[in-house]
Design a protein around this motif. Structure first.
Motif, PDB file in Angstrom:
ATOM      1  N   SER A  95       0.803  -1.216   0.000  1.00  0.00           N
ATOM      2  CA  SER A  95       0.000   0.000   0.000  1.00  0.00           C
ATOM      3  C   SER A  95       0.839   1.270   0.000  1.00  0.00           C
ATOM      4  CB  SER A  95      -0.926   0.008   1.223  1.00  0.00           C
ATOM      5  OG  SER A  95      -1.725   1.178   1.248  1.00  0.00           O
ATOM      6  N   PRO A  96       0.376   2.298  -0.718  1.00  0.00           N
ATOM      7  CA  PRO A  96       1.033   3.604  -0.641  1.00  0.00           C
ATOM      8  C   PRO A  96       0.501   4.398   0.547  1.00  0.00           C
ATOM      9  CG  PRO A  96      -0.757   3.706  -2.215  1.00  0.00           C
ATOM     10  CD  PRO A  96      -0.717   2.284  -1.705  1.00  0.00           C
ATOM     11  N   TRP A  97       1.318   5.299   1.042  1.00  0.00           N
ATOM     12  CA  TRP A  97       0.874   6.200   2.105  1.00  0.00           C
ATOM     13  C   TRP A  97       1.682   7.480   2.021  1.00  0.00           C
ATOM     14  CZ3 TRP A  97      -3.303   7.193   4.202  1.00  0.00           C
ATOM     15  CH2 TRP A  97      -3.422   7.929   5.394  1.00  0.00           C
ATOM     16  N   TYR A  98       1.206   8.484   2.707  1.00  0.00           N
ATOM     17  CA  TYR A  98       1.850   9.788   2.689  1.00  0.00           C
ATOM     18  C   TYR A  98       3.077   9.789   3.596  1.00  0.00           C
ATOM     19  CZ  TYR A  98      -2.742  10.858   0.784  1.00  0.00           C
ATOM     20  OH  TYR A  98      -3.886  10.847   0.027  1.00  0.00           O
ATOM     21  N   ASP A  99       4.083  10.527   3.197  1.00  0.00           N
ATOM     22  CA  ASP A  99       5.338  10.590   3.939  1.00  0.00           C
ATOM     23  C   ASP A  99       5.223  11.646   5.046  1.00  0.00           C
ATOM     24  OD1 ASP A  99       7.910  10.031   4.646  1.00  0.00           O
ATOM     25  OD2 ASP A  99       8.845  11.082   2.961  1.00  0.00           O
ATOM     26  N   TYR A 100       4.244  11.430   5.925  1.00  0.00           N
ATOM     27  CA  TYR A 100       3.962  12.405   6.972  1.00  0.00           C
ATOM     28  C   TYR A 100       5.131  12.585   7.942  1.00  0.00           C
ATOM     29  CZ  TYR A 100      -1.040  12.817   5.871  1.00  0.00           C
ATOM     30  OH  TYR A 100      -2.249  13.085   5.277  1.00  0.00           O
ATOM     31  N   GLY A 101       5.965  11.549   8.078  1.00  0.00           N
ATOM     32  CA  GLY A 101       7.067  11.642   9.024  1.00  0.00           C
ATOM     33  C   GLY A 101       8.232  12.485   8.530  1.00  0.00           C
ATOM     34  N   ASN A 102       8.191  12.916   7.290  1.00  0.00           N
ATOM     35  CA  ASN A 102       9.281  13.697   6.723  1.00  0.00           C
ATOM     36  C   ASN A 102       9.087  15.167   7.066  1.00  0.00           C
ATOM     37  OD1 ASN A 102      11.247  14.898   5.073  1.00  0.00           O
ATOM     38  ND2 ASN A 102      11.014  13.293   3.514  1.00  0.00           N
ATOM     39  N   LEU A 103       9.977  15.707   7.890  1.00  0.00           N
ATOM     40  CA  LEU A 103       9.830  17.076   8.377  1.00  0.00           C
ATOM     41  C   LEU A 103       9.850  18.111   7.270  1.00  0.00           C
ATOM     42  CD1 LEU A 103      12.151  16.978  11.538  1.00  0.00           C
ATOM     43  CD2 LEU A 103       9.667  16.652  11.417  1.00  0.00           C
ATOM     44  N   ARG A 104      10.511  17.801   6.154  1.00  0.00           N
ATOM     45  CA  ARG A 104      10.612  18.795   5.096  1.00  0.00           C
ATOM     46  C   ARG A 104       9.246  19.146   4.507  1.00  0.00           C
ATOM     47  NH1 ARG A 104      13.886  15.162   1.201  1.00  0.00           N
ATOM     48  NH2 ARG A 104      15.147  17.029   0.971  1.00  0.00           N
ATOM     49  N   TYR A 105       8.261  18.241   4.643  1.00  0.00           N
ATOM     50  CA  TYR A 105       6.941  18.496   4.069  1.00  0.00           C
ATOM     51  C   TYR A 105       6.002  19.227   5.024  1.00  0.00           C
ATOM     52  CZ  TYR A 105       8.542  15.078   0.626  1.00  0.00           C
ATOM     53  OH  TYR A 105       9.259  14.396  -0.329  1.00  0.00           O
ATOM     54  N   MET A 106       6.425  19.406   6.239  1.00  0.00           N
ATOM     55  CA  MET A 106       5.566  20.091   7.203  1.00  0.00           C
ATOM     56  C   MET A 106       5.546  21.589   6.916  1.00  0.00           C
ATOM     57  SD  MET A 106       6.575  18.181  10.781  1.00  0.00           S
ATOM     58  CE  MET A 106       5.441  19.241  11.687  1.00  0.00           C
ATOM     59  N   PRO A 107       4.364  22.218   6.945  1.00  0.00           N
ATOM     60  CA  PRO A 107       4.295  23.662   6.708  1.00  0.00           C
ATOM     61  C   PRO A 107       5.215  24.419   7.656  1.00  0.00           C
ATOM     62  CG  PRO A 107       2.096  22.712   6.754  1.00  0.00           C
ATOM     63  CD  PRO A 107       3.042  21.623   7.183  1.00  0.00           C
ATOM     64  N   GLY A 108       5.975  25.333   7.091  1.00  0.00           N
ATOM     65  CA  GLY A 108       6.876  26.138   7.894  1.00  0.00           C
ATOM     66  C   GLY A 108       8.234  25.511   8.121  1.00  0.00           C
ATOM     67  N   MET A 109       8.422  24.247   7.668  1.00  0.00           N
ATOM     68  CA  MET A 109       9.697  23.560   7.918  1.00  0.00           C
ATOM     69  C   MET A 109      10.633  23.618   6.719  1.00  0.00           C
ATOM     70  SD  MET A 109       9.820  22.461  11.000  1.00  0.00           S
ATOM     71  CE  MET A 109      11.144  21.251  10.947  1.00  0.00           C
ATOM     72  N   GLN A 110      10.172  24.231   5.587  1.00  0.00           N
ATOM     73  CA  GLN A 110      11.020  24.249   4.396  1.00  0.00           C
ATOM     74  C   GLN A 110      12.334  24.991   4.647  1.00  0.00           C
ATOM     75  OE1 GLN A 110       7.512  24.732   3.915  1.00  0.00           O
ATOM     76  NE2 GLN A 110       7.540  22.542   3.471  1.00  0.00           N
ATOM     77  N   ASN A 111      12.311  25.976   5.525  1.00  0.00           N
ATOM     78  CA  ASN A 111      13.520  26.749   5.794  1.00  0.00           C
ATOM     79  C   ASN A 111      14.229  26.311   7.078  1.00  0.00           C
ATOM     80  OD1 ASN A 111      13.170  28.424   3.506  1.00  0.00           O
ATOM     81  ND2 ASN A 111      11.625  29.603   4.613  1.00  0.00           N
ATOM     82  N   SER A 112      13.766  25.211   7.638  1.00  0.00           N
ATOM     83  CA  SER A 112      14.414  24.696   8.841  1.00  0.00           C
ATOM     84  C   SER A 112      15.797  24.148   8.505  1.00  0.00           C
ATOM     85  CB  SER A 112      13.562  23.580   9.453  1.00  0.00           C
ATOM     86  OG  SER A 112      14.268  22.926  10.483  1.00  0.00           O
ATOM     87  N   PRO A 113      16.770  24.271   9.415  1.00  0.00           N
ATOM     88  CA  PRO A 113      18.106  23.712   9.141  1.00  0.00           C
ATOM     89  C   PRO A 113      18.126  22.192   9.191  1.00  0.00           C
ATOM     90  CG  PRO A 113      18.009  24.575  11.366  1.00  0.00           C
ATOM     91  CD  PRO A 113      16.732  24.991  10.710  1.00  0.00           C
TER      92      PRO A 113
END
Length: 296
Positions: free
Chosen positions: A265-283
């Motif tokens: 089954s496919p699922w969303y990569d919710y555990g990936n911090l880069r996809y969280m809103p506001g985390m794109q510029n996180s170090p």
């Protein structure tokens, strides 16, 4: 884009290679409308073969079938430019745990065939915004749009059915209205069968398409503006490609997410911090190999 979506008419989906998305589509902020005869469906790439006939005892001996057939095939197909999308499928309940299998960005065949074998991306567009942009941009051209009907048809037409005359040239009408008007009339009468019908083997694409009949032989481009609302990354999209695409589009106001297959089954990569809103510029971001420092 993912959660609480109950309308299958809200989004369009466009699968492409990561490189194409990065170097062309997202860099230039436009979509190219391809030539109709450059698809991967033999029905569309091959020249159509037309017969001709008369109900008014016209002299058919002055016409050469191959020449007349080639003329109409070119007039119909040679000016047609195509833009294709996948759609969501009903029903959508708003429960993304169950709805994932009906979502237009979760089609394994599309990922394999158009999305670089799961290494590419799926661009998510707001359907109403994109539709408006297309009709505004190409307002001086003939535009046809529809979902595709998937149906298998035998090689022998029903000559007594008005719905089965798409490959028949009516010499009576041709001589009455002239070549230019005849092409338009034939298109209007038979566009569903000619441009919006494919064999049932293609049905899992859930395709919606726009066909623009342009007077120009040049490529056509559509600036998608704010109709692009999200990007879905494939199971094997390279981490660097993900980072580069997110960096390029960081001012677009998009939702980002990845798909990951676990067992069947496919699922969303919710555990990936880069996809969280506001985390794109996180170090710190989570890559396929764990949490790492963001190179940006």
């Amino acid at each position: 884009m993912i959660e609480s979506i109950k309308s299958e008419k809200q989004y369009f989906y466009h699968y492409t290679k990561a490189e194409t998305a990065l170097d062309f589509i997202l860099k230039n902020r436009n979509l190219r409308l391809g030539s109709y005869d450059q698809t991967n469906d033999p029905k569309e790439t091959k020249s159509w073969k037309f017969n001709f006939g008369t109900n008014e005892n016209r002299d058919l001996s002055k016409y050469k079938m191959e020449e007349l057939s080639a003329w109409l095939s070119f007039e119909l197909k040679g000016k047609a430019k195509l833009l294709c999308f996948s759609m969501d499928s009903a029903p959508l309940t708003g429960n993304h745990l169950n709805d994932i299998f009906n979502r237009g960005y979760c089609k394994p065949r599309m990922w394999a065939q158009y999305g670089q074998n799961h290494k590419g991306v799926c661009l998510v567009f707001d359907r109403s915004k994109l539709d408006k942009l297309i009709y505004e941009r190409f307002s001086h051209d003939q535009i046809l749009s529809s979902s595709i009907e998937y149906k298998n048809r035998g090689i022998a037409p029903n000559l007594y059915s008005a719905d089965d005359q798409q490959y028949m040239i009516n010499i009576d009408h041709l001589e009455n209205v002239g070549p230019e008007q005849y092409v338009y009339d034939h298109l209007m009468a038979h566009h569903k069968r000619l441009f919006f019908e494919k064999m049932s083997d293609w049905r899992d694409e859930s395709e919606w398409r726009y066909v623009v009949f342009s007077r120009s032989s040049d490529d056509l481009y559509l600036e998608f503006q704010d109709s692009l609302v999200g990007i879905m990354f494939g199971d094997d999209t390279d981490d660097q490609a993900v980072s580069d695409i997110m960096e390029l589009t960081k001012g677009f106001g998009l939702r980002y997410m990845g798909l990951k297959w676990k067992n069947c089954s496919p699922w969303y990569d919710y555990g990936n911090l880069r996809y969280m809103p506001g985390m794109q510029n996180s170090p710190w971001v989570k890559s396929s190999t764990g949490i790492t420092r963001n190179s940006r």
